[in-house]
Write an enzyme that holds these catalytic residues in place. Structure first.
Site, short mmCIF file in Angstrom:
data_model
loop_
_atom_site.label_atom_id
_atom_site.label_comp_id
_atom_site.label_asym_id
_atom_site.label_seq_id
_atom_site.Cartn_x
_atom_site.Cartn_y
_atom_site.Cartn_z
N GLY A 13 58.47 31.98 -5.49
CA GLY A 13 59.44 31.16 -6.22
C GLY A 13 60.68 31.92 -6.66
O GLY A 13 60.69 33.15 -6.72
N ARG A 17 64.96 29.41 -14.27
CA ARG A 17 65.26 29.57 -15.69
C ARG A 17 65.58 31.00 -16.10
O ARG A 17 66.00 31.25 -17.22
CB ARG A 17 64.07 29.03 -16.52
CG ARG A 17 64.08 27.52 -16.61
CD ARG A 17 62.83 27.00 -17.26
NE ARG A 17 61.67 27.14 -16.40
CZ ARG A 17 60.40 26.96 -16.79
NH1 ARG A 17 60.15 26.65 -18.05
NH2 ARG A 17 59.41 27.09 -15.95
N TYR A 104 49.25 35.01 -9.98
CA TYR A 104 50.67 34.68 -9.94
C TYR A 104 51.49 35.95 -10.13
O TYR A 104 51.19 36.76 -11.01
CB TYR A 104 51.02 33.71 -11.07
CG TYR A 104 50.55 32.29 -10.85
CD1 TYR A 104 49.96 31.89 -9.65
CD2 TYR A 104 50.73 31.34 -11.84
CE1 TYR A 104 49.54 30.59 -9.47
CE2 TYR A 104 50.32 30.03 -11.67
CZ TYR A 104 49.72 29.66 -10.49
OH TYR A 104 49.31 28.37 -10.31
N GLY A 143 49.43 22.74 -16.79
CA GLY A 143 48.40 21.82 -16.36
C GLY A 143 47.30 21.78 -17.41
O GLY A 143 46.93 22.80 -17.97
N GLU A 158 48.60 17.97 -14.06
CA GLU A 158 49.92 18.56 -14.31
C GLU A 158 50.69 17.73 -15.33
O GLU A 158 50.52 16.51 -15.41
CB GLU A 158 50.70 18.67 -13.01
CG GLU A 158 50.14 19.68 -12.03
CD GLU A 158 49.94 21.06 -12.64
OE1 GLU A 158 50.92 21.65 -13.12
OE2 GLU A 158 48.79 21.54 -12.67
N ASN A 381 71.22 85.95 -18.51
CA ASN A 381 71.82 85.36 -19.70
C ASN A 381 73.14 84.71 -19.32
O ASN A 381 74.04 85.37 -18.81
CB ASN A 381 72.04 86.43 -20.77
CG ASN A 381 72.45 85.76 -22.07
OD1 ASN A 381 71.62 85.30 -22.84
ND2 ASN A 381 73.76 85.66 -22.30
N TYR A 391 82.78 72.22 -7.18
CA TYR A 391 83.42 71.14 -6.39
C TYR A 391 84.88 71.50 -6.15
O TYR A 391 85.62 71.81 -7.09
CB TYR A 391 83.31 69.85 -7.21
CG TYR A 391 83.79 68.61 -6.50
CD1 TYR A 391 83.35 68.30 -5.22
CD2 TYR A 391 84.68 67.73 -7.12
CE1 TYR A 391 83.78 67.15 -4.58
CE2 TYR A 391 85.11 66.58 -6.49
CZ TYR A 391 84.66 66.29 -5.22
OH TYR A 391 85.09 65.15 -4.59
C1 UD1 Z 1 51.13 26.16 -12.29
C2 UD1 Z 1 49.90 25.23 -12.27
C3 UD1 Z 1 49.62 24.76 -13.70
C4 UD1 Z 1 49.43 25.94 -14.61
C5 UD1 Z 1 50.63 26.87 -14.54
C6 UD1 Z 1 50.34 28.15 -15.28
C7 UD1 Z 1 49.98 24.07 -10.11
C8 UD1 Z 1 50.28 22.82 -9.41
N1 UD1 Z 1 50.17 24.09 -11.42
O1 UD1 Z 1 52.26 25.37 -12.64
O2 UD1 Z 1 48.45 23.96 -13.71
O3 UD1 Z 1 49.26 25.49 -15.94
O4 UD1 Z 1 50.92 27.24 -13.18
O5 UD1 Z 1 51.46 28.98 -15.33
O6 UD1 Z 1 49.57 25.03 -9.48
N2 UD1 Z 1 54.79 29.65 -6.07
C9 UD1 Z 1 54.92 29.97 -4.76
N3 UD1 Z 1 55.20 28.98 -3.86
C10 UD1 Z 1 55.37 27.70 -4.24
C11 UD1 Z 1 55.24 27.38 -5.60
C12 UD1 Z 1 54.95 28.38 -6.50
O7 UD1 Z 1 54.77 31.13 -4.36
O8 UD1 Z 1 55.63 26.87 -3.37
C13 UD1 Z 1 54.48 30.71 -7.02
C14 UD1 Z 1 55.58 30.95 -8.02
O9 UD1 Z 1 56.48 31.96 -7.57
C15 UD1 Z 1 54.81 31.39 -9.26
C16 UD1 Z 1 53.48 30.68 -9.12
O10 UD1 Z 1 53.36 30.32 -7.76
O11 UD1 Z 1 54.59 32.77 -9.26
C17 UD1 Z 1 53.37 29.45 -10.01
O12 UD1 Z 1 54.32 28.50 -9.65
P1 UD1 Z 1 55.05 27.59 -10.73
O13 UD1 Z 1 56.05 26.76 -10.04
O14 UD1 Z 1 55.50 28.43 -11.86
O15 UD1 Z 1 53.84 26.66 -11.22
P2 UD1 Z 1 53.79 25.87 -12.58
O16 UD1 Z 1 54.61 24.65 -12.47
O17 UD1 Z 1 54.06 26.79 -13.70
MG MG Z 2 55.15 28.67 -13.96
#
Ligand code: UD1
Ligand code: MG
Length: 460
Positions: A13, A17, A104, A143, A158, A381, A391
């Site tokens: 991702g 933010r 994550y 979630g 979610e 010393n 330089y």
């Molecule tokens: C997710 C969970 C939610 C949980 C929360 C905790 C899902 C659907 N929801 O939501 O239940 O409470 O994390 O923080 O899983 N990422 C990818 N590829 C993608 C989407 C995301 O690599 O297509 C990675 C992001 O970079 C990030 C992680 O997965 O490191 C979580 O993604 P994010 O979009 O933050 O999920 P949340 O909406 O926070």
């Molecule tokens: Mg998140």
């Protein structure tokens, strides 16, 4: 227990933010990118070839950062949700048996102990999956965990899909799971995009598994800070502070004295031996190694350097990418700028700058000097105000000063130049030619005396 453990780290991702051009997982806390913290935790649980990092935004930069650790990568060129991210790993992981842990890339505080508990619970209860949960006063955005009568997780809902009753649930899904690998890979393709975001939600696996008669167990974490995910620079600062506090605490438990620990900034990979003293407001960064019985003075910065035992860095000094041997005394107000090698017992005093310089055992440069691109022998010393003119406006040149020689105050050594062993350079000299061993070099105009001149002037 020979069950293979694969770990998937979701890190594709952008992290809108953060309001940054840099992908979220590349931002640093405690001196390491967020994704490095998570990867290093994973490496304590399994071998590098069983760790797969899902990359997408700034994939090349994330890959470059981690490649030396030997982990695998799966490219997710379009981010279609956490379920889709896991799907992208299907071909990359070495086997579809054993267990799969999902982490994550933006949750760096998770401890090894908690992960080990999560894996143990999945193994001992022989369930399809376990998931970390916690209670939050404000669960907005997460979630929600819906438990069944037995206390198992029946579903994760979610925020966007939750009804009012579900939104009131304060137990949240941390997004960290341990799956039975065979069941994960078998049912992963059952995830649909029938949700308000139109994404593949990994959280749907819970309902899919329980619908197929499998149990999913929660592992409740009492300290929610361990599950802190980073979304903003504000949260990044919080996590940085927590990581550094953890680091300082561990060092103190290992026998390092830290005065006012809340004021020091110590990177996670720093190593410090017992009985060293770290004074307030110091910054000790990178892969710095500090031996036993050293002292790092207040407001000093030590970066990517090695200090052997019994080294004293007095306040307000900077030591960067340098090696400092036993018994050396540095500062106050010294700057070891780049790639220096300070041998045993050397004294480097106030307002002395060293750059790419090797200075031999017992040598002293106590005040106001610049020593660059130079090799200085033992017991030399270096007088106050000595400057190596390394330089010429185009190129850098070397200065060599032989052992046991004496460079008088305010000398300028115009490189390339060699001062032989055991020689003297008279104070105030400009040295442009080789000084032979045991010689005296005078490179200044002779003193003239005008008898009575001052008295005469006064009387005028
Ligand atoms: C997710 C969970 C939610 C949980 C929360 C905790 C899902 C659907 N929801 O939501 O239940 O409470 O994390 O923080 O899983 N990422 C990818 N590829 C993608 C989407 C995301 O690599 O297509 C990675 C992001 O970079 C990030 C992680 O997965 O490191 C979580 O993604 P994010 O979009 O933050 O999920 P949340 O909406 O926070
Ligand atoms: Mg998140």
């Amino acid at each position: 227990m020979q069950t293979p453990l694969n770990i998937l780290i979701l890190a594709a991702g952008l992290g809108t933010r953060m309001k940054s051009n840099k992908a979220k997982v590349l931002h640093q806390a405690a001196g390491k990118a967020l994704v490095e913290h998570v990867t290093d935790t994973a490496l304590r649980l399994t071998t590098p070839d069983r760790i797969t990092v899902v990359i997408g935004h700034q994939a090349d930069r994330v890959r470059d950062l981690l490649s030396a650790r030997g982990v695998r990568f799966a490219l997710q060129s379009e981010q279609k949700g956490t379920g889709h991210a896991v799907l992208c790993c299907e071909g990359a992981v070495p086997e579809h048996t054993g267990r799969v842990v999902i982490l994550y890339g933006d949750v760096p505080l998770l401890t090894l102990a908690t992960l080990e508990k999560l894996i143990r619970l999945q193994a001992e209860a022989a369930v399809s999956a376990t998931a970390l949960t916690t209670h939050l006063d404000n669960p907005t955005g997460y979630g929600r965990i819906i438990r069944n009568a037995a206390g198992d997780i029946a579903a994760v809902v979610e925020e966007k899909a939750a009804n009012a009753e579900q939104r009131a649930v304060r137990e949240i899904n941390a997004g960290i799971y341990c799956f039975d690998a065979a069941l994960l890979w078998k049912h992963l393709h059952d995830i649909r995009t029938n949700n308000p975001a139109g994404e593949y939600y990994l959280t749907d696996m819970v309902e899919i598994l329980s619908g197929n008669g499998h149990r999913v167990l929660p592992l409740h974490v009492d300290d929610p800070s361990e599950l802190l995910g980073i979304n903003t620079k504000l949260e990044l600062a919080d996590v940085d502070r927590i990581l550094r506090a953890r680091k300082a605490r561990q060092l103190m438990l290992d026998g390092v004295t830290i005065e006012r620990p809340e004021t020091v900034t110590i990177d996670e990979d720093v190593r410090i031996a017992a009985d060293s003293v770290i004074e307030p407001f110091t910054r000790i960064l990178g892969k710095t190694v500090i031996g036993a019985e050293c002292r790092v003075g207040a407001y000093s910065i030590i970066e990517s350097s090695t200090l052997e035992d019994d080294v004293q860095v007095n306040p307000f000094s900077i030591v960067a990418t340098s090696y400092v041997s036993t018994g050396a005394r540095i500062g106050p107000y010294a700057r070891l700028r780049l790639e220096n090698h300070v041998e045993a017992g050397v004294h480097i005093g106030n307002f002395v700058e060293l750059k790419k310089t090797r200075i031999g055992k017992g040598a002293k440069a106590q005040h106001l000097a610049y020593l660059g691109d130079s090799t200085i022998g033992e017991n030399v010393n270096i007088g106050a105000g000595t400057i190596t003119c390394n330089y010429d406006g185009k190129k850098k040149h070397q200065t060599k000063i032989g052992s046991n020689s004496f460079v008088g105050s305010n000398s300028t050594l115009v490189a390339p130049v060699t001062v032989g062993e055991g020689s003297y350079v008279a104070a105030g000299s400009v040295v442009t030619d080789t000084v032979p061993s045991d010689a005296l070099a005078l490179g200044r105009s002779r003193q003239i005396i005008k008898e009575g001149w001052a008295k005469k002037r006064r009387e005028e």
